[in-house]
Motif scaffolding. Structure first.
Motif, PDB file in Angstrom:
ATOM      1  N   SER A 193       0.831  -1.200   0.000  1.00  0.00           N
ATOM      2  CA  SER A 193       0.000   0.000   0.000  1.00  0.00           C
ATOM      3  C   SER A 193       0.868   1.252   0.000  1.00  0.00           C
ATOM      4  O   SER A 193       0.587   2.231  -0.703  1.00  0.00           O
ATOM      5  CB  SER A 193      -0.920  -0.002   1.229  1.00  0.00           C
ATOM      6  N   THR A 194       1.945   1.225   0.773  1.00  0.00           N
ATOM      7  CA  THR A 194       2.865   2.362   0.824  1.00  0.00           C
ATOM      8  C   THR A 194       3.569   2.562  -0.510  1.00  0.00           C
ATOM      9  O   THR A 194       3.744   3.688  -0.995  1.00  0.00           O
ATOM     10  CB  THR A 194       3.903   2.146   1.939  1.00  0.00           C
ATOM     11  N   SER A 195       3.948   1.463  -1.146  1.00  0.00           N
ATOM     12  CA  SER A 195       4.656   1.547  -2.420  1.00  0.00           C
ATOM     13  C   SER A 195       3.834   2.221  -3.499  1.00  0.00           C
ATOM     14  O   SER A 195       4.367   2.948  -4.350  1.00  0.00           O
ATOM     15  CB  SER A 195       5.041   0.132  -2.888  1.00  0.00           C
ATOM     16  N   HIS A 196       2.520   2.001  -3.452  1.00  0.00           N
ATOM     17  CA  HIS A 196       1.649   2.532  -4.499  1.00  0.00           C
ATOM     18  C   HIS A 196       0.805   3.715  -4.054  1.00  0.00           C
ATOM     19  O   HIS A 196       0.060   4.283  -4.853  1.00  0.00           O
ATOM     20  CB  HIS A 196       0.721   1.424  -5.011  1.00  0.00           C
ATOM     21  N   GLY A 197       0.898   4.102  -2.777  1.00  0.00           N
ATOM     22  CA  GLY A 197       0.120   5.224  -2.287  1.00  0.00           C
ATOM     23  C   GLY A 197      -1.378   4.963  -2.301  1.00  0.00           C
ATOM     24  O   GLY A 197      -2.176   5.842  -2.626  1.00  0.00           O
ATOM     25  N   ARG A 204      -3.747  11.736   4.343  1.00  0.00           N
ATOM     26  CA  ARG A 204      -3.050  12.051   3.101  1.00  0.00           C
ATOM     27  C   ARG A 204      -2.487  13.470   3.154  1.00  0.00           C
ATOM     28  O   ARG A 204      -1.350  13.715   2.701  1.00  0.00           O
ATOM     29  CB  ARG A 204      -4.029  11.896   1.929  1.00  0.00           C
ATOM     30  N   GLY A 242       0.745  13.756   4.828  1.00  0.00           N
ATOM     31  CA  GLY A 242       1.862  13.127   4.145  1.00  0.00           C
ATOM     32  C   GLY A 242       1.901  11.614   4.255  1.00  0.00           C
ATOM     33  O   GLY A 242       2.898  10.990   3.880  1.00  0.00           O
ATOM     34  N   LYS A 243       0.816  10.987   4.748  1.00  0.00           N
ATOM     35  CA  LYS A 243       0.794   9.531   4.848  1.00  0.00           C
ATOM     36  C   LYS A 243       0.771   8.914   3.451  1.00  0.00           C
ATOM     37  O   LYS A 243       0.042   9.365   2.566  1.00  0.00           O
ATOM     38  CB  LYS A 243      -0.432   9.054   5.631  1.00  0.00           C
ATOM     39  N   LEU A 244       1.568   7.881   3.269  1.00  0.00           N
ATOM     40  CA  LEU A 244       1.664   7.228   1.967  1.00  0.00           C
ATOM     41  C   LEU A 244       0.696   6.065   1.819  1.00  0.00           C
ATOM     42  O   LEU A 244       0.542   5.518   0.729  1.00  0.00           O
ATOM     43  CB  LEU A 244       3.099   6.731   1.736  1.00  0.00           C
ATOM     44  N   HIS A 245       0.077   5.675   2.911  1.00  0.00           N
ATOM     45  CA  HIS A 245      -0.842   4.533   2.834  1.00  0.00           C
ATOM     46  C   HIS A 245      -2.022   4.772   3.777  1.00  0.00           C
ATOM     47  O   HIS A 245      -1.934   5.603   4.693  1.00  0.00           O
ATOM     48  CB  HIS A 245      -0.131   3.239   3.237  1.00  0.00           C
ATOM     49  N   SER A 246      -3.085   4.028   3.572  1.00  0.00           N
ATOM     50  CA  SER A 246      -4.243   4.078   4.460  1.00  0.00           C
ATOM     51  C   SER A 246      -4.789   2.666   4.606  1.00  0.00           C
ATOM     52  O   SER A 246      -4.948   1.951   3.603  1.00  0.00           O
ATOM     53  CB  SER A 246      -5.338   4.998   3.891  1.00  0.00           C
TER      54      SER A 246
END
Length: 319
Positions: free
Chosen positions: A157-161, A209, A212-216
């Protein structure tokens, strides 16, 4: 009390084997004849019964599933099925029965007890939905299985936002979602016991978001909604790419945790002791670190309540 039997019924749960092992070995220690009934109540009707000894349960404490296998039985619920079950119990000279399973299994045990068969129920279900006990056999393992999946999904999830919804089991009880979601740092935890607002879920995602969070991550109990449908709603409302992962039956399997093995072992021994004491229709459970027991009828009458303080804590910490 000379001969006792043990069966597992309904959905399997990690730790059931540890409970079976405990019943058999503690029963043998008390000089009892111990029988294993395969395929739950359906196996009882079919007389799928064998004598068990110390070797029968060797090398199973660490294994998931159930050595005795499990099944659901509609026939057992009929008057004819009950008569057949009682006849089989009489033929095999079974003086007491240990039933490992959930609420449906307990109701079957209660019916047998009302018809003269002393029974003890052990709570074996990953849902943790029996209100009389703080923990059920298999719950801790299922939480850790879900937590492992959450960690892996966070990576991609972090890798792809992306935003990701992880659907866990829990038709009527959200304990599995709550504990896995809190431990996994989910932004939102959706459970059957508490109504949710999809707009509030979306706002939390957007706030994250903006920080600055890269994932949820959202953890959803299956009884509270459909992960795929919810994902579509969130993506339409927020514009954030949202994926759904349904963990399914992976949560039922796997090596049981130390907690589940120890608890199941303690409960199994307690079940044998209760039968030797002449108890009938009793449910065994855990309160804190203590093994407790109470009438099955009273245990089933208690309503399961969501851990509201824990739910509120998870909400606060996810902001």
């Amino acid at each position: 009390m000379q001969t006792i039997a043990v069966l597992t019924s309904g959905g399997d749960a990690p730790g059931m084997n540890a409970a079976i092992r405990s019943v058999v070995r503690y029963g043998v220690h008390k000089e009892l004849k111990v029988l294993g009934i395969r395929q739950g109540y359906e196996g009882l009707l079919n007389a799928e019964i064998e004598e068990m000894n110390l070797s029968s349960v060797a090398d199973i404490i660490h294994r998931g599933g159930t050595k005795l296998r499990s099944a659901r039985s509609e026939r057992f619920k009929t008057p004819e099925g009950l008569r057949k079950a009682l006849n089989v119990i009489n033929i095999f000279n079974i003086d007491g029965l240990v039933v490992i399973g959930g609420d449906g299994s307990f109701r079957g045990a209660q019916v047998l007890s009302e018809n003269g068969v002393p029974t003890v129920g052990l709570p074996g279900t990953i849902d943790n939905d029996l209100a009389y006990t703080e923990y059920t056999i298999g719950f801790d393992t299922a939480v850790n299985t879900a937590l492992d999946a959450i960690g892996k999904i966070r990576d991609t999830s972090t890798s792809h936002g992306r935003a990701n919804i992880i659907e866990v089991m829990g038709r009527d009880c959200g304990d599995l979602a709550l504990h896995a979601g809190l431990a996994g740092g989910a932004e939102s935890i959706i459970v059957p016991e508490i109504p949710f607002d999809v707009d509030r879920v979306c706002n939390k995602l957007l706030q994250g978001r903006n920080r600055g969070k890269l994932h949820s991550l959202i953890v959803l109990a299956e009884g509270a909604g459909n992960a795929i449908d919810l994902g579509k709603q969130i993506q339409e409302k927020t514009g954030i790419e949202t994926r759904a992962t349904i963990l399914g039956h992976i949560q039922r399997g796997g090596t049981p945790t130390a907690k589940d093995r120890v608890m199941a072992s303690q409960m199994g021994a307690k079940a044998v002791e209760l039968l030797l004491e002449g108890k009938e229709s009793v449910a065994v459970g855990m309160r804190g670190t203590k093994v407790i027991s109470m009438p099955i009828k009273e245990a089933l009458a208690l309503e399961n309540e969501m851990e509201k303080e824990t739910y509120d804590l998870a909400d606060i910490l996810s902001k």
